[in-house]
Design a protein around this motif. Sequence first.
Motif, PDB file in Angstrom:
ATOM      1  N   TRP A 158      -6.225   3.961   3.372  1.00 20.33           N
ATOM      2  CA  TRP A 158      -7.497   4.121   4.079  1.00 20.33           C
ATOM      3  C   TRP A 158      -8.110   5.506   3.861  1.00 20.33           C
ATOM      4  CZ3 TRP A 158      -7.097   7.437   8.486  1.00 20.33           C
ATOM      5  CH2 TRP A 158      -5.791   7.664   8.950  1.00 20.33           C
ATOM      6  N   ASN A 159      -9.411   5.476   3.540  1.00 20.86           N
ATOM      7  CA  ASN A 159     -10.224   6.681   3.344  1.00 20.86           C
ATOM      8  C   ASN A 159      -9.712   7.578   2.227  1.00 20.86           C
ATOM      9  OD1 ASN A 159     -12.020   5.954   5.322  1.00 20.86           O
ATOM     10  ND2 ASN A 159     -11.088   7.226   6.901  1.00 20.86           N
ATOM     11  N   ILE A 160      -9.065   7.012   1.243  1.00 19.72           N
ATOM     12  CA  ILE A 160      -8.647   7.766   0.064  1.00 19.72           C
ATOM     13  C   ILE A 160      -8.857   6.904  -1.169  1.00 19.72           C
ATOM     14  CG2 ILE A 160      -6.890   9.128   1.290  1.00 19.72           C
ATOM     15  CD1 ILE A 160      -4.771   7.300  -0.064  1.00 19.72           C
ATOM     16  N   ASP A 161      -8.807   7.514  -2.322  1.00 21.26           N
ATOM     17  CA  ASP A 161      -8.722   6.800  -3.580  1.00 21.26           C
ATOM     18  C   ASP A 161      -7.234   6.777  -3.945  1.00 21.26           C
ATOM     19  OD1 ASP A 161      -8.519   6.024  -6.213  1.00 21.26           O
ATOM     20  OD2 ASP A 161     -10.178   7.266  -6.927  1.00 21.26           O
ATOM     21  N   PRO A 162      -6.543   5.661  -3.747  1.00 22.84           N
ATOM     22  CA  PRO A 162      -5.081   5.660  -3.934  1.00 22.84           C
ATOM     23  C   PRO A 162      -4.658   5.971  -5.358  1.00 22.84           C
ATOM     24  CG  PRO A 162      -5.911   3.428  -3.617  1.00 22.84           C
ATOM     25  CD  PRO A 162      -7.043   4.348  -3.305  1.00 22.84           C
ATOM     26  N   VAL A 163      -5.453   5.569  -6.350  1.00 24.53           N
ATOM     27  CA  VAL A 163      -5.091   5.876  -7.727  1.00 24.53           C
ATOM     28  C   VAL A 163      -5.165   7.379  -7.960  1.00 24.53           C
ATOM     29  CG1 VAL A 163      -5.693   5.520 -10.149  1.00 24.53           C
ATOM     30  CG2 VAL A 163      -5.829   3.599  -8.536  1.00 24.53           C
ATOM     31  N   ALA A 164      -6.200   8.026  -7.415  1.00 25.47           N
ATOM     32  CA  ALA A 164      -6.323   9.482  -7.545  1.00 25.47           C
ATOM     33  C   ALA A 164      -5.180  10.188  -6.829  1.00 25.47           C
ATOM     34  CB  ALA A 164      -7.673   9.946  -6.994  1.00 25.47           C
ATOM     35  N   VAL A 165      -4.798   9.691  -5.657  1.00 22.99           N
ATOM     36  CA  VAL A 165      -3.682  10.289  -4.923  1.00 22.99           C
ATOM     37  C   VAL A 165      -2.399  10.171  -5.743  1.00 22.99           C
ATOM     38  CG1 VAL A 165      -2.190  10.034  -2.910  1.00 22.99           C
ATOM     39  CG2 VAL A 165      -4.677  10.026  -2.629  1.00 22.99           C
ATOM     40  N   PHE A 166      -2.167   9.004  -6.315  1.00 18.38           N
ATOM     41  CA  PHE A 166      -0.965   8.832  -7.140  1.00 18.38           C
ATOM     42  C   PHE A 166      -0.972   9.797  -8.319  1.00 18.38           C
ATOM     43  CE2 PHE A 166       1.223   7.061 -10.797  1.00 18.38           C
ATOM     44  CZ  PHE A 166       2.476   6.809 -10.275  1.00 18.38           C
ATOM     45  N   ASN A 167      -2.110   9.888  -9.007  1.00 15.36           N
ATOM     46  CA  ASN A 167      -2.185  10.754 -10.180  1.00 15.36           C
ATOM     47  C   ASN A 167      -1.978  12.219  -9.821  1.00 15.36           C
ATOM     48  OD1 ASN A 167      -2.654   8.605 -11.898  1.00 15.36           O
ATOM     49  ND2 ASN A 167      -4.880   8.781 -11.778  1.00 15.36           N
ATOM     50  N   THR A 168      -2.438  12.624  -8.650  1.00 12.62           N
ATOM     51  CA  THR A 168      -2.325  14.025  -8.243  1.00 12.62           C
ATOM     52  C   THR A 168      -0.929  14.368  -7.767  1.00 12.62           C
ATOM     53  OG1 THR A 168      -4.654  14.082  -7.597  1.00 12.62           O
ATOM     54  CG2 THR A 168      -3.218  15.775  -6.651  1.00 12.62           C
ATOM     55  N   TRP A 169      -0.313  13.474  -7.013  1.00 12.82           N
ATOM     56  CA  TRP A 169       0.918  13.810  -6.312  1.00 12.82           C
ATOM     57  C   TRP A 169       2.183  13.201  -6.909  1.00 12.82           C
ATOM     58  CZ3 TRP A 169       1.235  17.326  -2.444  1.00 12.82           C
ATOM     59  CH2 TRP A 169       0.040  17.722  -1.850  1.00 12.82           C
ATOM     60  N   ASP A 226       0.828  -1.211   0.000  1.00 12.81           N
ATOM     61  CA  ASP A 226       0.000   0.000   0.000  1.00 12.81           C
ATOM     62  C   ASP A 226       0.864   1.265   0.000  1.00 12.81           C
ATOM     63  OD1 ASP A 226       0.900  -0.357   2.592  1.00 12.81           O
ATOM     64  OD2 ASP A 226      -1.005   0.167   3.538  1.00 12.81           O
ATOM     65  N   THR A 227       2.082   1.146  -0.508  1.00 10.77           N
ATOM     66  CA  THR A 227       2.944   2.302  -0.726  1.00 10.77           C
ATOM     67  C   THR A 227       2.713   2.831  -2.140  1.00 10.77           C
ATOM     68  OG1 THR A 227       4.661   1.464   0.762  1.00 10.77           O
ATOM     69  CG2 THR A 227       5.326   3.133  -0.821  1.00 10.77           C
ATOM     70  N   LEU A 228       2.573   4.151  -2.262  1.00  9.23           N
ATOM     71  CA  LEU A 228       2.494   4.823  -3.557  1.00  9.23           C
ATOM     72  C   LEU A 228       3.816   5.545  -3.771  1.00  9.23           C
ATOM     73  CD1 LEU A 228      -1.078   6.324  -3.125  1.00  9.23           C
ATOM     74  CD2 LEU A 228      -0.467   4.322  -4.502  1.00  9.23           C
ATOM     75  N   ILE A 229       4.448   5.335  -4.919  1.00 10.31           N
ATOM     76  CA  ILE A 229       5.801   5.853  -5.096  1.00 10.31           C
ATOM     77  C   ILE A 229       6.045   6.279  -6.538  1.00 10.31           C
ATOM     78  CG2 ILE A 229       6.781   3.550  -5.543  1.00 10.31           C
ATOM     79  CD1 ILE A 229       9.248   4.511  -3.875  1.00 10.31           C
ATOM     80  N   SER A 230       6.849   7.302  -6.700  1.00 10.49           N
ATOM     81  CA  SER A 230       7.322   7.714  -8.017  1.00 10.49           C
ATOM     82  C   SER A 230       8.733   7.164  -8.203  1.00 10.49           C
ATOM     83  CB  SER A 230       7.336   9.241  -8.150  1.00 10.49           C
ATOM     84  OG  SER A 230       8.043   9.626  -9.316  1.00 10.49           O
ATOM     85  N   LEU A 231       8.867   6.136  -9.015  1.00 12.18           N
ATOM     86  CA  LEU A 231      10.188   5.559  -9.253  1.00 12.18           C
ATOM     87  C   LEU A 231      11.087   6.482 -10.078  1.00 12.18           C
ATOM     88  CD1 LEU A 231       9.328   1.793  -9.811  1.00 12.18           C
ATOM     89  CD2 LEU A 231      10.232   2.883  -7.761  1.00 12.18           C
ATOM     90  N   PRO A 232      10.572   7.249 -11.045  1.00  9.38           N
ATOM     91  CA  PRO A 232      11.464   8.201 -11.734  1.00  9.38           C
ATOM     92  C   PRO A 232      12.061   9.234 -10.785  1.00  9.38           C
ATOM     93  CG  PRO A 232       9.492   7.821 -13.051  1.00  9.38           C
ATOM     94  CD  PRO A 232       9.254   7.172 -11.722  1.00  9.38           C
ATOM     95  N   ARG A 233      11.274   9.738  -9.862  1.00  9.62           N
ATOM     96  CA  ARG A 233      11.807  10.703  -8.896  1.00  9.62           C
ATOM     97  C   ARG A 233      12.815  10.038  -7.964  1.00  9.62           C
ATOM     98  NH1 ARG A 233       6.108  13.740  -7.201  1.00  9.62           N
ATOM     99  NH2 ARG A 233       5.552  14.385  -9.331  1.00  9.62           N
ATOM    100  N   LEU A 234      12.540   8.799  -7.591  1.00  5.83           N
ATOM    101  CA  LEU A 234      13.491   8.089  -6.743  1.00  5.83           C
ATOM    102  C   LEU A 234      14.810   7.893  -7.481  1.00  5.83           C
ATOM    103  CD1 LEU A 234      14.390   6.446  -4.303  1.00  5.83           C
ATOM    104  CD2 LEU A 234      13.258   4.453  -5.325  1.00  5.83           C
ATOM    105  N   ARG A 235      14.751   7.492  -8.753  1.00 10.03           N
ATOM    106  CA  ARG A 235      15.991   7.278  -9.506  1.00 10.03           C
ATOM    107  C   ARG A 235      16.764   8.582  -9.673  1.00 10.03           C
ATOM    108  NH1 ARG A 235      15.667   6.070 -14.352  1.00 10.03           N
ATOM    109  NH2 ARG A 235      13.440   6.283 -14.815  1.00 10.03           N
TER     110      ARG A 235
END
Length: 498
Positions: free
Chosen positions: A466-477, A351-360
């Motif tokens: 919990w209590n979020i739409d994780p796909v929407a959170v990923f797309n936004t952030w 349940d971790t949301l991550i940007s791999l390009p930013r990490l790299r």
Amino acid sequence: MLPNNLHTGPRVARYLIFLSFFHHNLVTGSSNKDSQSHDAMNVVSNSQLDLRQIVFVIQSQSNSFHVRRAERLRASVLQQATDLTENPPVVLFLHSLSDNEGDWSILPLLPHFSNTFGKNSSWIVFLEEETNVKVGELLKVLAKFDSTKEWFLGKPLHDEESTIIHHYAFAEDPPQFKYPDFSAGWALSVSLVQRLADRVRDEPLKSDFTIDLKHEVALYIWDHGEGLRLTGVPGLCTELQDSPLARHCTTTLSSQAPACGEAVDKEDLFVAVKTCKKFHAERVPVVKKTWEKEASLLEYYSDHADPSIPTINLGVPNTERGHCGKTFAILKQFVSGAVPETKWLIIVDDDTLISLPRLRALLGCYDASEAVCLGERYGYGLSQGGYSYITGGGGMVFSREAVLQLLQSGCKCYSDDAPDDMVLGMCFNALGLAVTHSPLFHQARPEDYAPDYLSHQVPISFHKHWNIDPVAVFNTWLREGSQTTETEPLNKTTKTEL
């Protein structure tokens, strides 16, 4: 042999902390000294303030990349000071003040600051490595405050709602409590440092978790309403240094994220996702819809082999908490030859949301030949010989060298359900290897952080669905090209553990 004093795990301890904070904040009144931050009688013009009366403390880290950043900032401060006066100020690196692992938590150092600088200094000014400061303008700002009185200065942040990372403090009115954004710089008058130092000597600091240092420092200074609140200073800013908005700022930021040239290749990063059978249908599809496609090398590790995902059964039974056995099995897998050899490993929850390009891009700043353990740093018992650790939910990043040293040391779990991130912290501490903090990793969700704090970041990860739409959170952030702005507030009726 690892100690058994953590057998309850961090979640139980954090829950107990939450209960104590929640009870305290329901019964505590307002500060007896609230009026000080608004009392113009305490603000004076002091044109005689001298640079030698200011001690700069750069909140540095021992990793070579961070040392270089701190050295650049120190050189800038000293060069500006040379242009202003023949008498430069003291500029200290936080990570080199002593061998105490807990120095980054600031409070244990207060007696040292009081003893060393109490007689001849007026201000202790703290700067993060990425903070730029106009030294002459800072002198003008500090000269407006009577340093013989107690002052706690900074750029105020506040919670929109009570949040788990602050143990649901001030649950009835979260915005009432202000705490400093360290990125803008913050300052303590020496008279306040002296009183706080006496308190640290007389009342030993509690040995518990350090989760969000800026909030916890402000709570300590506030002292259950008997102490001091933060005074906001408009000149302390988190605008980018080249922004038109920065022209009236005393402090600015050099960038929202470190820029170090070439990003790490996809083939140099191995991604390990911890999951279990009961979450295969619920959480794994979110990973596949969001960030999995950015990974060149990724495996899902579970307690059940499911060829449709696919997952790999490591032979470690699933545990309700801790997951130490599973994590150590992943570390062994990483160096066993069973997976392609890469320079870097990241272990994330399902349940971790991550940007791999930013990490790299971030990993391009670090030397993979060094033993690097990177992520969001927490502390346990820092005031009493404890240790730091990278909290697991935001992602734990390891160089191959760090994994090799860890496994060669013989350090291991005392049980499969021990808290993996904390056990790793104890292991690295025993090896004398400091973990490296990045504020771009987040153990909680975007709405658990102050919007002004996130506004000057390009975040790498968030955690929890919990209590979020994780796909929407990923797309936004986190999706490339996304606007890192505050999402709409969501209903938060459920409380959970970090």
